[in-house]
Design a protein around this motif. Structure first.
Motif, PDB file in Angstrom:
ATOM      1  N   UNK A 128     -18.335 111.659 -45.510  1.00 41.92           N
ATOM      2  CA  UNK A 128     -19.431 112.625 -45.406  1.00 41.92           C
ATOM      3  C   UNK A 128     -18.988 114.037 -45.752  1.00 41.92           C
ATOM      4  N   UNK A 129     -19.836 114.701 -46.556  1.00 45.73           N
ATOM      5  CA  UNK A 129     -19.626 116.104 -46.911  1.00 45.73           C
ATOM      6  C   UNK A 129     -20.866 116.898 -46.539  1.00 45.73           C
ATOM      7  N   UNK A 130     -20.670 118.095 -46.005  1.00 49.24           N
ATOM      8  CA  UNK A 130     -21.800 118.936 -45.615  1.00 49.24           C
ATOM      9  C   UNK A 130     -22.666 119.328 -46.811  1.00 49.24           C
ATOM     10  N   UNK A 131     -22.102 119.284 -48.005  1.00 51.11           N
ATOM     11  CA  UNK A 131     -22.837 119.695 -49.197  1.00 51.11           C
ATOM     12  C   UNK A 131     -23.623 118.547 -49.835  1.00 51.11           C
ATOM     13  N   UNK A 132     -23.457 117.331 -49.312  1.00 58.14           N
ATOM     14  CA  UNK A 132     -24.125 116.179 -49.900  1.00 58.14           C
ATOM     15  C   UNK A 132     -25.448 115.863 -49.237  1.00 58.14           C
ATOM     16  N   UNK A 133     -26.026 114.750 -49.646  1.00 58.97           N
ATOM     17  CA  UNK A 133     -27.300 114.280 -49.104  1.00 58.97           C
ATOM     18  C   UNK A 133     -27.020 113.336 -47.937  1.00 58.97           C
ATOM     19  N   UNK A 134     -27.358 113.720 -46.705  1.00 57.08           N
ATOM     20  CA  UNK A 134     -27.047 112.864 -45.551  1.00 57.08           C
ATOM     21  C   UNK A 134     -27.639 111.462 -45.660  1.00 57.08           C
ATOM     22  N   UNK A 135     -28.825 111.346 -46.250  1.00 65.80           N
ATOM     23  CA  UNK A 135     -29.452 110.033 -46.397  1.00 65.80           C
ATOM     24  C   UNK A 135     -28.577 109.116 -47.247  1.00 65.80           C
ATOM     25  N   UNK A 136     -28.050 109.637 -48.349  1.00 67.41           N
ATOM     26  CA  UNK A 136     -27.204 108.830 -49.224  1.00 67.41           C
ATOM     27  C   UNK A 136     -25.920 108.399 -48.516  1.00 67.41           C
ATOM     28  N   UNK A 137     -25.345 109.301 -47.750  1.00 66.17           N
ATOM     29  CA  UNK A 137     -24.130 108.943 -46.998  1.00 66.17           C
ATOM     30  C   UNK A 137     -24.429 107.876 -45.951  1.00 66.17           C
ATOM     31  N   UNK A 138     -25.570 108.004 -45.274  1.00 62.34           N
ATOM     32  CA  UNK A 138     -25.919 107.043 -44.229  1.00 62.34           C
ATOM     33  C   UNK A 138     -26.187 105.657 -44.792  1.00 62.34           C
ATOM     34  N   UNK A 139     -26.634 105.581 -46.036  1.00 66.67           N
ATOM     35  CA  UNK A 139     -26.812 104.270 -46.656  1.00 66.67           C
ATOM     36  C   UNK A 139     -25.470 103.545 -46.815  1.00 66.67           C
ATOM     37  N   UNK A 140     -24.396 104.325 -46.912  1.00 66.39           N
ATOM     38  CA  UNK A 140     -23.077 103.731 -47.148  1.00 66.39           C
ATOM     39  C   UNK A 140     -22.226 103.627 -45.889  1.00 66.39           C
ATOM     40  N   UNK A 141     -22.397 104.550 -44.950  1.00 70.70           N
ATOM     41  CA  UNK A 141     -21.618 104.512 -43.714  1.00 70.70           C
ATOM     42  C   UNK A 141     -22.324 105.313 -42.637  1.00 70.70           C
ATOM     43  N   UNK A 142     -22.163 104.872 -41.398  1.00 69.55           N
ATOM     44  CA  UNK A 142     -22.799 105.569 -40.281  1.00 69.55           C
ATOM     45  C   UNK A 142     -21.817 106.590 -39.705  1.00 69.55           C
ATOM     46  N   UNK A 143     -21.958 107.829 -40.154  1.00 68.22           N
ATOM     47  CA  UNK A 143     -21.026 108.876 -39.741  1.00 68.22           C
ATOM     48  C   UNK A 143     -21.505 109.624 -38.503  1.00 68.22           C
ATOM     49  N   UNK A 144     -22.608 109.172 -37.885  1.00 66.56           N
ATOM     50  CA  UNK A 144     -23.176 109.851 -36.720  1.00 66.56           C
ATOM     51  C   UNK A 144     -22.992 108.989 -35.473  1.00 66.56           C
ATOM     52  N   UNK A 145     -22.295 109.512 -34.483  1.00 69.81           N
ATOM     53  CA  UNK A 145     -22.149 108.817 -33.203  1.00 69.81           C
ATOM     54  C   UNK A 145     -23.384 109.083 -32.349  1.00 69.81           C
ATOM     55  N   UNK A 146     -23.929 108.032 -31.747  1.00 76.25           N
ATOM     56  CA  UNK A 146     -25.200 108.163 -31.022  1.00 76.25           C
ATOM     57  C   UNK A 146     -25.146 109.238 -29.939  1.00 76.25           C
ATOM     58  N   UNK A 147     -24.064 109.286 -29.184  1.00 76.15           N
ATOM     59  CA  UNK A 147     -23.989 110.247 -28.072  1.00 76.15           C
ATOM     60  C   UNK A 147     -23.785 111.684 -28.530  1.00 76.15           C
ATOM     61  N   UNK A 148     -23.594 111.880 -29.841  1.00 76.15           N
ATOM     62  CA  UNK A 148     -23.420 113.243 -30.352  1.00 76.15           C
ATOM     63  C   UNK A 148     -24.738 113.909 -30.720  1.00 76.15           C
ATOM     64  N   UNK A 149     -25.831 113.179 -30.636  1.00 78.16           N
ATOM     65  CA  UNK A 149     -27.092 113.599 -31.246  1.00 78.16           C
ATOM     66  C   UNK A 149     -28.010 114.363 -30.292  1.00 78.16           C
ATOM     67  N   UNK A 150     -28.666 115.398 -30.832  1.00 77.28           N
ATOM     68  CA  UNK A 150     -29.883 115.961 -30.247  1.00 77.28           C
ATOM     69  C   UNK A 150     -30.946 115.943 -31.344  1.00 77.28           C
TER      70      UNK A 150
END
Length: 205
Positions: free
Chosen positions: A64-86
């Motif tokens: 994951x890169x901050x300059x990329x498209x989060x949707x595209x990254x999420x299609x390939x890997x789940x870089x978000x931990x559930x407990x980190x989210x608001x």
């Protein structure tokens, strides 16, 4: 159900075996207040079976890169931990909540995808969560792929009419999950389910 009954706009997820560092919520709320267009903000995290003395970045293991498209990254890997989210409640309700009962666990990535497709989502590049992981956690169970398969099939229907490139990636994810589910069923001598999963893998990819 809990989100629909909540009284306030910001929804934080906390899984019972994780640990928030003391300034996590404050930093995320300040960020959301300053960025009203953002539907979800997550953080970096560290992981392991004990809370570490040093907070080593788990996000550094992902592409994951901050300059990329989060949707595209999420299609390939789940870089978000559930407990980190608001998240913003209105945003979650607008995209409909995935079928958690259907997945028996890995609902989170499908929700992040729905939000990222419709809204901006951001990551605070600071380790503000410790995530408990061990050989017995859901991510490490052999049947994890079988659970993910269900989610990707639902995603194919949810994102109907999506760009051909995105649809190909979703279909690839269905096939990949089905293949690993087949291996799981084979290891348990369940040949009927094994054959069914192999047929699904070849059908989708």
């Amino acid at each position: 159900f809990g989100i629909t009954k909540s009284s306030y706009e910001y929804i934080a997820i906390f899984e019972q075996d994780d640990h928030w560092y003391e300034d996590k919520l404050e930093k995320q709320i300040v960020f959301l207040n300053s960025n009203p267009d953002v539907a979800l903000v997550s953080t970096d995290w560290c992981d392991g079976d004990t809370i570490p003395e040093e907070r080593f970045s788990a996000l550094s293991r992902y592409s994951y890169s901050d300059n990329g498209n989060p949707f595209e990254y999420l299609l390939k890997e789940n870089f978000i931990a559930a407990s980190s989210v608001i998240m913003r409640k209105t945003a979650v309700l607008s995209v409909e909540y995935p079928s958690a009962a259907l997945y028996q666990g890995p609902w989170d990535r499908q929700l992040w995808l729905r939000l990222a497709y419709k809204y901006p989502i951001k990551v605070i590049r600071e380790v503000l969560l410790w995530k408990y992981t061990s050989p017995t956690t859901l991510f490490n169970r052999q049947n994890y792929a079988a659970l993910q398969y269900t989610g990707w099939v639902e995603a194919l229907h949810y994102f109907k009419g999506i760009s051909p490139a995105y649809e190909r990636q979703i279909r690839h994810n269905i096939a990949r999950s089905s293949y690993y589910a087949a291996r799981f069923h084979l290891s348990n001598d369940n040949y009927s389910l094994f054959k069914g999963c192999i047929r699904e893998a070849t059908r989708y990819d």
